[in-house]
Write an enzyme that holds these catalytic residues in place. Structure first.
Site, PDB file in Angstrom:
ATOM      1  CB  SER A 193      -8.562   0.806   5.630  1.00 45.62           C
ATOM      2  OG  SER A 193      -9.319   1.970   5.504  1.00 45.62           O
ATOM      3  CE  LYS A 240      -3.888   2.037   2.626  1.00 41.27           C
ATOM      4  NZ  LYS A 240      -4.719   1.941   3.853  1.00 41.27           N
ATOM      5  CB  SER A 276      -8.146   3.804   2.906  1.00 40.51           C
ATOM      6  OG  SER A 276      -7.303   3.143   3.847  1.00 40.51           O
TER       7      SER A 276
HETATM    8  N1  GLN Z   1     -13.386   4.248   6.408  1.00 39.32           N
HETATM    9  C1  GLN Z   1     -12.735   4.690   7.591  1.00 39.32           C
HETATM   10  C2  GLN Z   1     -12.323   6.140   7.412  1.00 39.32           C
HETATM   11  O1  GLN Z   1     -12.672   6.690   6.421  1.00 39.32           O
HETATM   12  C3  GLN Z   1     -11.560   3.832   7.919  1.00 39.32           C
HETATM   13  C4  GLN Z   1     -10.375   4.103   7.094  1.00 39.32           C
HETATM   14  C5  GLN Z   1      -9.191   3.298   7.506  1.00 39.32           C
HETATM   15  O2  GLN Z   1      -9.316   2.272   8.161  1.00 39.32           O
HETATM   16  N2  GLN Z   1      -8.022   3.777   7.117  1.00 39.32           N
HETATM   17  O3  GLN Z   1     -11.686   6.719   8.222  1.00 39.32           O
END
Ligand code: GLN
Length: 479
Positions: free
Chosen positions: A170, A71, A146
């Site tokens: 995410s 990532k 994400s």
């Molecule tokens: N969807 C969540 C957010 O927008 C989690 C994102 C994540 O785990 N990086 O913060």
């Protein structure tokens, strides 16, 4: 085909001299070149570096010659590390993150960096400066976020494994929406050193692969104490692969009523119910439990995460590194324009919310309150694990939604995280395991274990994957 083989098979083939790290790298690089234009799962492919690394990859490390994607939140030495943001579009990391360094040390070959929501803020991958990622199961749908690039890449067979990070879901959510296996370890299990910070008390690195067994191989190489991360925990890493007995007889699995309430879409629910019946058939005991503070998770998280983000992202000032605006008139202009140009809408929204909840007049009403509700949510897990060994639940309320469907409605996007946020706030490990399809799109079963019981989690997922083949399904066009 090589991309249908398990990690254990790939490593064994390298060791036996049936294939070479170079041949493996070539196979997956060719798939990336041919298939990624449809998906946009990668921000940067590094074919020359991969071939050079494969040529000298040891044939002996625990993951000798295994191709991998990272990532783009993990710093990679001499390779662009953008975090999905225009702010870091020009940033080439001067060092490797601990996760990257360890996986490299185990013999993996990095093929490139995957697309992601900007600074890991999002649930759909539509917040990336590099454009959205498409779900390989249906290109009109989101892959989740994400870490959507990593999940889509593994689902499409562009790499056997990819790293991700999970702050509020995410890893688990994109794994569910793309039909791959993903694990978010206990907070502190995997080093955050060199992992670009979003919300430091929640951020945790983990991985995606096709199966729990594959994840066990990768997590074993990633995990462990790192003196460079002050919240990394000094605790031995068990042999995750060795712990895969496939036996879940007598395991007590709790189903929290709050996760099966209104809002869970019917076909997704049917898939989850069938998965739970499968565990029962394997000899596990299923019990209903209560986790009464579950409904506080979304509001708690969306105070704490933005608060920490507003603080962490203060470092992007246009002075030291990252985007700098043209012709600044004075220091204020340099800061404001660099940040206004460098950050996208969602990141700016979170910085504003975070600065607000931390401000003198509102700190107690919002931030301190959220810390208290966070504790209540963690206590729900603590009491649940006094009577059960594992929790099973859905990962999402519904399968992947369409690109653009929630893009203009941040609140509906945030509500999408309702089943993944509690485990993040409590710091417990969680997984998403492919458990069938709803409306032609993958459904993920979420498994949650007590703190540092990743081995139990992986074994439970492995047991299920021994008797089901959802995790081996491949989307049409990506066979
Ligand atoms: N969807 C969540 C957010 O927008 C989690 C994102 C994540 O785990 N990086 O913060």
């Amino acid at each position: 085909m090589m991309h249908d083989r398990s990690i254990a098979e790939l490593i064994a083939a390298v060791r036996a001299g049936e294939t070479t790290p170079a041949a493996l790298a070539d196979h997956f690089l060719a798939r990336i070149e041919r298939l990624d234009p449809q998906l946009n799962a990668l921000i940067t492919a590094t074919p020359e570096r991969a071939r050079a690394a494969a040529a000298i990859a040891p044939q002996t490390g625990s993951l000798a010659g295994l191709p991998i994607l990272h990532k783009d939140i993990f710093c990679t030495k001499e390779v662009k590390t953008s975090c999905g943001s225009r702010m870091l579009d020009n940033f080439v990391a001067p060092y490797d993150a601990t996760v990257v360094e360890r996986l490299h040390g185990a013999g993996t070959v990095t093929l490139g960096k995957t697309n992601m929501d900007e600074f890991a803020m999002g649930s759909s991958n539509e917040n990336s400066y590099y454009g959205p990622v498409k779900n390989p199961w249906n290109l009109d749908h989101v892959p989740g976020g994400s870490s959507g690039g990593s999940a889509a890449a593994v689902a499409a067979g562009l790499a056997p494994a990819a790293t991700g990070t999970d702050t509020g879901g995410s890893i688990r959510q994109p794994a569910a929406l793309c039909g791959v296996t993903g694990i978010k370890p206990t907070y502190g299990r995997v080093s955050r050193y060199g992992m670009i910070a979003f919300a430091s008390s929640l951020d945790q690195g983990g991985c995606f692969a096709r199966s729990a067994e594959d994840c066990a191989h990768v997590l074993g190489a990633m995990a462990g104490f790192d003196p460079r991360d002050s919240t990394s925990v000094e605790r031995d890493v068990p042999d995750y692969v060795g712990g895969l007995s496939g036996d879940v007889a007598g395991l007590r699995i709790g189903l929290p009523r709050e996760y099966f309430a209104d809002g869970l879409e019917a076909e997704s629910r049917a898939a989850i119910d069938a998965a739970i019946a499968q565990y029962e058939a394997l000899g596990a005991t299923i019990v209903w439990i209560d986790m009464p503070h579950t409904d506080l998770a979304v509001s708690t998280y969306y105070v704490i995460a933005p608060a920490e983000a507003s603080s962490n992202l203060a470092r992007y000032d246009g002075v030291r590194y990252g985007h700098r605006c043209d012709n600044p008139q004075d220091l204020d202009d340099l800061y404001t324009r660099s940040r206004a140009e460098g950050f996208g809408a969602e990141v700016q929204r979170r910085i504003m919310v975070g600065a607000y909840v931390l401000s003198a007049g509102y700190y107690d009403a919002y931030y301190v309150k959220a810390q208290k509700t966070r504790r209540l949510i963690a206590q729900d897990f603590q009491s649940a694990f006094e009577s059960v060994d594992l929790i099973a639940a859905p990962v999402t309320q519904a399968p992947a939604f369409k690109l653009g469907e929630k893009a203009d409605d941040p609140v509906s996007m945030y509500l999408n995280d309702v089943y993944t946020l509690p485990a993040s706030l409590a710091g417990v490990p969680g997984m998403s395991v492919p458990a069938g399809f709803a409306h032609g799109l993958p459904v993920g079963l979420q498994l949650i274990a007590p703190w540092f019981e990743e081995a139990r989690l992986l074994n439970a997922a492995h047991a299920y994957q021994q008797v089901t083949d959802w995790h081996t399904a491949r989307p049409a066009g990506f066979e």
